[in-house]
Design a protein around this motif. Structure first.
Motif, short mmCIF file in Angstrom:
data_model
loop_
_atom_site.label_atom_id
_atom_site.label_comp_id
_atom_site.label_asym_id
_atom_site.label_seq_id
_atom_site.Cartn_x
_atom_site.Cartn_y
_atom_site.Cartn_z
N GLY A 29 1.42 -1.02 0.11
CA GLY A 29 0.63 -0.27 0.03
C GLY A 29 1.03 0.93 0.16
O GLY A 29 0.84 2.53 -0.73
N GLY A 92 2.29 12.20 -8.82
CA GLY A 92 1.49 12.09 -8.27
C GLY A 92 0.30 11.74 -7.83
O GLY A 92 -0.20 12.86 -7.93
N THR A 93 -0.23 10.72 -7.21
CA THR A 93 -1.52 11.47 -6.62
C THR A 93 -1.27 12.88 -5.93
O THR A 93 -3.05 13.19 -5.71
N THR A 94 -0.31 12.76 -5.05
CA THR A 94 -0.89 14.28 -3.97
C THR A 94 -0.78 15.21 -4.86
O THR A 94 -1.56 15.95 -4.77
N SER A 124 -3.52 13.53 1.46
CA SER A 124 -3.76 14.42 0.50
C SER A 124 -4.82 14.68 0.01
O SER A 124 -5.25 15.01 -1.31
N VAL A 172 -10.35 3.69 -2.48
CA VAL A 172 -9.79 2.70 -2.05
C VAL A 172 -9.29 2.87 -0.37
O VAL A 172 -8.41 3.71 -1.00
N ALA A 201 -5.33 5.65 -6.06
CA ALA A 201 -4.36 5.47 -5.38
C ALA A 201 -4.09 3.99 -5.10
O ALA A 201 -3.35 3.02 -5.26
N1 PMP Z 1 -4.14 8.53 -1.02
C1 PMP Z 1 -4.48 7.71 -0.84
C2 PMP Z 1 -5.40 6.62 -0.83
C3 PMP Z 1 -3.07 6.95 -1.14
O1 PMP Z 1 -2.63 6.07 0.06
C4 PMP Z 1 -2.04 7.87 -1.11
C5 PMP Z 1 -0.93 7.10 -0.06
N2 PMP Z 1 -0.43 5.97 0.24
C6 PMP Z 1 -1.66 8.82 -1.70
C7 PMP Z 1 -3.22 9.75 -1.36
C8 PMP Z 1 -0.55 9.25 -2.10
O2 PMP Z 1 0.15 9.11 -2.07
P1 PMP Z 1 1.60 9.84 -2.89
O3 PMP Z 1 2.13 9.52 -1.95
O4 PMP Z 1 2.21 8.77 -4.50
O5 PMP Z 1 1.29 11.22 -3.65
#
Ligand code: PMP
Length: 404
Positions: A29, A92-94, A124, A172, A201
């Motif tokens: 995860g 990334g997602t953030t 995030s 999720v 993510a």
């Molecule tokens: N959303 C979820 C549900 C995540 O699990 C994560 C990473 N743990 C993030 C956002 C952030 O992802 P990242 O650090 O790769 O930007």
């Protein structure tokens, strides 16, 4: 059927020892390990194609641009987007959520408008909206969850009003493993003309996700959690939304023309991609997605579901072990605590056995508060994990329980 031996052989790190023991990597995860084809792709790009993209007339720049844009189309196909213009590469997602929070609130929100998130969001998908609250004056509303870790969907409609401008929800949960009824949420939101951002993510690596089928307005994910390299991620946005949103960052690549008086912006998706993109990352991400597509997302989902069921059954045989998150629809993540044993101690002792789990609040402090705990131990699974590894985890926990 998944050919586990072949898959495990694709991941070089899985053959290493940790503290003299075979690595049992159950922290997927946080980030997944990388198959050899992804590692090779990074080397291949640097060895034979490396040049900056989109701006050179020379051969290598063209080749690098072709590779980068082909990768965008691979992402498009992977999530079923209508056009590659709807695929924006981010860090990334953030960064993708920050981009939407910033651009969307600037364009569409006025003080008092509301954004709905849920009680089980990663930081995030909380903090970017809070930052916007101080800039645009939006208010954050939080959809509650049940003790089992399921969204209280019946509350959603009560929360939506003319002030609701966006709903941003995880697909999720990274702590509970809950799969949220994202299609239903989107259907409800669209009845009120409210767009939905899906934090995928923790979902795209575990199940087939088709953005047109679920009809989300935005969807975000990180490459490093889906067997790709770190430092790159994806923002999907419906073209009609992305067209309307202002740029997030300014710089090279995102402009049509610049003068000191006026700058005009590039077409989609480049409007949102200021600066030199991670064209090595995009190629390696595409390689990872192709790798998963070759195995088949349905097969992966079925296999990982079996693993989760097995892990849940086995962990449940340990006295005084409580699993957090008992939703009817779960995926690849299991959080737990053993009474009297701090999550940190559990993590450190498992590590001495070569078993990597995550401990702590998992970047979800509000959720920890809702659960009434400071942190949990989290085991999260990927395609290369095995039942034998789950047995090692369970036996490891039993040994630790005896020590206390
Ligand atoms: N959303 C979820 C549900 C995540 O699990 C994560 C990473 N743990 C993030 C956002 C952030 O992802 P990242 O650090 O790769 O930007």
């Amino acid at each position: 059927m998944i050919n586990l031996a072949d898959i495990r052989a694709d991941f070089p790190i899985l053959s290493r020892l940790v503290h003299g023991k075979p690595l049992v990597y159950l922290d997927n995860g946080a980030t997944t390990q990388k198959p050899e084809c992804v590692i090779d792709k990074i080397r291949e790009i640097y060895c034979s194609v490396n040049a900056n993209v989109h701006r050179g007339v020379h051969f290598l720049s063209q080749a690098a641009t072709d590779e980068h844009e082909a990768s965008r189309r691979t992402v498009q196909e992977f999530i079923g987007a209508a056009s590659s213009n709807e695929i924006v590469f981010t860090r990334g997602t953030t960064e993708a959520i920050n981009l939407i929070a910033s651009s969307y609130c600037r364009e569409f929100c006025k003080p008092g408008d509301e954004v709905i998130i849920s009680a089980m969001e990663h930081h995030s998908n909380i903090v970017p909206w809070q930052l916007q609250a101080t800039i645009s004056g939006i208010k954050l509303r939080v959809l509650p969850i049940s003790d089992e870790g399921e969204l209280l969907l019946e509350e959603l409609e009560k929360m939506i009003s003319s002030r609701t401008k966006l709903i941003a929800i995880t697909h999720v949960s990274n702590v509970l493993g809950t799969v949220t009824p994202i299609g239903k949420i989107i259907e409800i939101a669209h009845r009120y003309d409210v767009p939905v951002l899906v934090d995928a993510a923790q979902s795209v690596q575990h199940m087939a996700v088709d953005v047109q089928q679920i009809d989300c307005d935005f969807l975000v994910f990180s490459s490093h959690k889906i067997y790709g390299p770190t430092g790159i991620g994806v923002l999907y946005g419906k073209e009609k939304w992305l067209e309307k949103l202002p740029p997030y960052q300014g710089g090279g690549e995102m402009i049509a023309s610049v003068s000191f008086e006026k700058t005009t912006f590039a077409a989609l998706p480049f409007k949102f991609e200021a600066g030199t993109p991670d064209y090595v990352g995009s190629a390696a991400l595409a390689t990872a997605l192709d790798y998963l597509s070759r195995i088949g997302l349905e097969k992966i989902a079925r296999y990982e579901h079996d693993l989760l069921t097995y892990a849940t059954e086995q962990l449940s045989t340990i006295d005084n072990l409580k699993i957090y998150g008992t939703a009817s629809d779960k995926c690849s993540v299991i959080s737990f605590l053993v009474e009297g044993i701090h999550h940190y101690d559990m993590g450190v002792l498992l590590d001495t056995m070569g078993i990597a789990v995550r401990t702590g609040h998992h970047c979800a402090e509000p959720l920890m508060r809702r659960l009434g705990v400071e942190g949990t131990v989290r085991a999260s699974f990927a395609i290369y994990n095995t039942r034998e590894e789950i047995d090692l985890l369970v036996n490891g926990i039993r040994r630790i329980v005896k020590m206390f």
